[in-house]
Scaffold this motif. Structure first.
Motif, PDB file in Angstrom:
ATOM      1  N   ARG A   1       0.857  -1.304   0.067  1.00  0.00           N
ATOM      2  CA  ARG A   1       0.109  -0.026   0.159  1.00  0.00           C
ATOM      3  C   ARG A   1       0.756   1.197  -0.068  1.00  0.00           C
ATOM      4  O   ARG A   1       0.366   2.403  -0.027  1.00  0.00           O
ATOM      5  N   GLN A   2       2.292   1.157   0.096  1.00  0.00           N
ATOM      6  CA  GLN A   2       2.753   2.295  -0.056  1.00  0.00           C
ATOM      7  C   GLN A   2       3.064   2.824  -1.498  1.00  0.00           C
ATOM      8  O   GLN A   2       3.262   2.052  -2.427  1.00  0.00           O
ATOM      9  N   VAL A   3       3.521   4.105  -1.553  1.00  0.00           N
ATOM     10  CA  VAL A   3       4.288   4.634  -2.753  1.00  0.00           C
ATOM     11  C   VAL A   3       5.211   5.316  -2.548  1.00  0.00           C
ATOM     12  O   VAL A   3       5.332   6.377  -1.808  1.00  0.00           O
ATOM     13  N   ARG A   4       6.403   4.945  -3.319  1.00  0.00           N
ATOM     14  CA  ARG A   4       7.754   5.691  -2.822  1.00  0.00           C
ATOM     15  C   ARG A   4       8.272   6.373  -4.098  1.00  0.00           C
ATOM     16  O   ARG A   4       8.217   5.889  -5.154  1.00  0.00           O
ATOM     17  N   LEU A   5       9.216   7.405  -4.009  1.00  0.00           N
ATOM     18  CA  LEU A   5       9.723   8.375  -5.044  1.00  0.00           C
ATOM     19  C   LEU A   5      11.386   8.125  -4.868  1.00  0.00           C
ATOM     20  O   LEU A   5      11.685   8.375  -3.786  1.00  0.00           O
ATOM     21  N   PHE A   6      11.899   7.762  -5.948  1.00  0.00           N
ATOM     22  CA  PHE A   6      13.386   7.780  -6.028  1.00  0.00           C
ATOM     23  C   PHE A   6      13.767   8.531  -7.251  1.00  0.00           C
ATOM     24  O   PHE A   6      13.242   8.674  -8.215  1.00  0.00           O
ATOM     25  N   ASP A   7      15.054   9.105  -7.030  1.00  0.00           N
ATOM     26  CA  ASP A   7      15.579   9.494  -8.381  1.00  0.00           C
ATOM     27  C   ASP A   7      16.357   8.737  -9.239  1.00  0.00           C
ATOM     28  O   ASP A   7      16.604   7.340  -8.678  1.00  0.00           O
ATOM     29  N   MET A   8      16.811   8.866 -10.354  1.00  0.00           N
ATOM     30  CA  MET A   8      17.567   7.945 -11.387  1.00  0.00           C
ATOM     31  C   MET A   8      18.776   7.243 -10.541  1.00  0.00           C
ATOM     32  O   MET A   8      19.322   6.214 -11.264  1.00  0.00           O
ATOM     33  N   SER A   9      19.384   7.866  -9.729  1.00  0.00           N
ATOM     34  CA  SER A   9      20.685   7.493  -9.224  1.00  0.00           C
ATOM     35  C   SER A   9      20.218   6.400  -7.887  1.00  0.00           C
ATOM     36  O   SER A   9      21.137   5.722  -7.407  1.00  0.00           O
ATOM     37  N   GLY A  10      19.058   6.389  -7.533  1.00  0.00           N
ATOM     38  CA  GLY A  10      18.813   5.277  -6.676  1.00  0.00           C
ATOM     39  C   GLY A  10      18.473   5.833  -5.187  1.00  0.00           C
ATOM     40  O   GLY A  10      18.106   5.235  -4.272  1.00  0.00           O
TER      41      GLY A  10
END
Length: 495
Positions: free
Chosen positions: A431-440
């Motif tokens: 149920r989570q939504v996480r945001l990352f950049d392209m470097s991880g």
């Protein structure tokens, strides 16, 4: 170095006592090393862990170094205490006193305190040096993104598998649901504008034509449909509610009560007949997408194949075979004739149609479980997500190994990457939504508290950067889609 704190007093020890102590220390060290090696083998072989064996082995080795350092210093400290006791007994036998007859307040106490201080300092240094190797692999951010839940889109009677944003005006949100329907929504008001009811099974995906008012849906009824729509946006009576919640809020949201229901039946225009029906598959069609230009579409199926069709004639042009198990997703490049297909066989495949006479394929085995989706970015990257709880970023120019790996605590569903900010949105089973950049590097986690956020598995995410307010949408098996405003500080974007 370990052992320095006891070197000055060890010179008074008898030579035989030194050799005996040294031999005992060697035997103890050898026995300890054998026990530790056996323990490490047992840990690697028997423990039920989701960590890769190489990472677990590295962690055990690092903590083993800390344990050995502590053990050596502990043995030295015991030796020092024995020597202090021996000297105290000797002085007491000679009738001498140390600063008022209290040995704990004399020079020996100072020596013991110095030894203890050295022990503390060495342990602290060892801990910092060893754990820094672990901590350095976890990228942290210095400031937090702000996530605002702007609108909830409620009306489906079963879970929502997929969503998409139209590429031409009027800009609307489309959702594909297990209730056999696809709905079009006004982004600003949250009102349902149109219902497509032409499928006889679950609608598993929805994509909009790049230049015309047409939608492409894939279904469990073993078909993909192309249908035209016309919608008129309702006037916006008031701006959406501005509900701002920190992205790192850890408060849990209780599941919806069993007695609760979604909104009741609503009257909306309904389309029941497709413009074109694609019937080339022998199993569930799990996803479909438009190739650049919109003249061809590709569909992915549980029959282990992906098919390329002409839109105008519905003719089957190519059948893309090679996957060993059911396909889970397909995606097309925004500017080139490239297709990537994902499968339960733990691979994803890159199909190249840029040369009409040659249709090449490359297979990538970067995951250990089902690849739930693989998507192109505006640049030369492919981002893949898997049930093995990892997301990997690949360079199209060199696909031998990923340029970044993101490890999470839950299986990942259909991901999306923003075109402008190059941020990856990860919808999870938990149920989570996480945001990352392209470097991880992790940027944010969307709120899931105070009765906000998803209450079931999150199935899909999609970015809409043309809209300055609602720029991210997610959907899940709680039968709702949610519109978010994601504000990433410039400091994080530059990292």
């Amino acid at each position: 170095m370990p052992g320095e704190s006891g070197s000055s007093s060890s010179s008074s020890r008898h030579p035989k006592q030194k050799r005996k102590s040294h031999s005992l220390s060697i035997r103890r060290s050898n026995s300890t090393e054998q026990d530790r090696a056996g323990y490490q083998r047992d840990m690697l072989d028997g423990q039920d862990s989701k960590l890769p064996i190489s990472l677990r082995s590295n962690l055990l080795d690092l903590f083993g170094q800390i344990e050995r350092e502590f053990e050596n210093l502990y043995i030295e400290n015991l030796d020092l205490r024995r020597e202090i006791d021996t000297l105290n007994d000797r002085l007491a036998g000679d009738g001498q006193t140390i600063e008022g007859g209290d040995p704990s307040k004399g020079a020996l106490k100072t020596k013991a305190s110095h030894s203890t201080s050295q022990l503390s300092q060495k342990l602290k240094t060892t801990y910092k040096a060893s754990t820094s190797k672990i901590v350095s692999s976890f990228k942290a951010t210095t400031s937090r993104a702000v996530c605002q839940l702007l609108k909830e889109y409620v009306g489906h009677r079963d879970g929502i598998w997929d969503l998409a944003i139209t590429r031409i005006p009027p800009v609307v949100l489309g959702t594909a649901s297990a209730d056999h329907s696809a709905l079009l929504w006004s982004i600003e008001t949250g009102k349902c504008l149109l219902r497509y009811a032409g499928h006889a099974g679950s609608v598993n995906s929805i994509k909009f034509h790049p230049t015309e008012q047409m939608a492409l849906t894939a279904s469990g009824d073993q078909t993909a449909h192309i249908w035209r729509y016309m919608v008129q946006l309702p006037p916006v009576s008031q701006p959406p509610a501005d509900i701002s919640v920190p992205c790192e809020d850890d408060l849990e949201l209780s599941d919806r009560e069993e007695g609760e229901t979604d909104e009741g039946p609503f009257e909306v225009p309904t389309i029941r007949v497709a413009t074109a029906t694609l019937k080339s598959h022998q199993g569930v069609v799990i996803a479909a997408d438009w190739l650049v230009g919109g003249k061809q579409v590709v569909s992915a199926s549980w029959d282990r194949s992906a098919n390329l069709h002409e839109v105008e004639t519905s003719e089957l042009v190519h059948t893309l075979t090679g996957h060993d198990q059911e396909l889970t997703h397909c995606c097309t490049h925004p500017t080139q004739r490239l297709v990537v297909t994902s499968s339960r066989d733990t691979t994803f495949r890159l199909w190249d149609f840029r040369d009409p006479s040659i249709h090449s394929v490359n297979v990538f085995q970067g995951h250990t479980d089902t690849v739930t989706s693989a998507v192109f970015t505006v640049g030369d990257n492919v981002v893949s997500g898997s049930d093995d709880r990892t997301v990997k970023v690949w360079d199209l120019k060199n696909m031998r190994s990923p340029i970044a790996t993101i490890r999470t605590d839950s299986a990942i569903n259909r991901i999306s990457v923003s075109a402008n900010q190059r941020i990856i949105a990860l919808p999870h089973d938990n149920r989570q939504v996480r945001l990352f950049d392209m470097s991880g590097a992790r940027l944010a986690r969307l709120p899931r508290s105070n009765r906000q956020g998803h209450r079931r598995m999150v199935c899909c995410s999609v970015w809409n950067e043309e809209n300055q307010s609602c720029n991210l949408f997610t959907c899940g098996f709680d039968r709702q889609a949610i519109g978010w405003n994601i504000n990433i500080p410039a400091l994080l974007q530059e990292k």
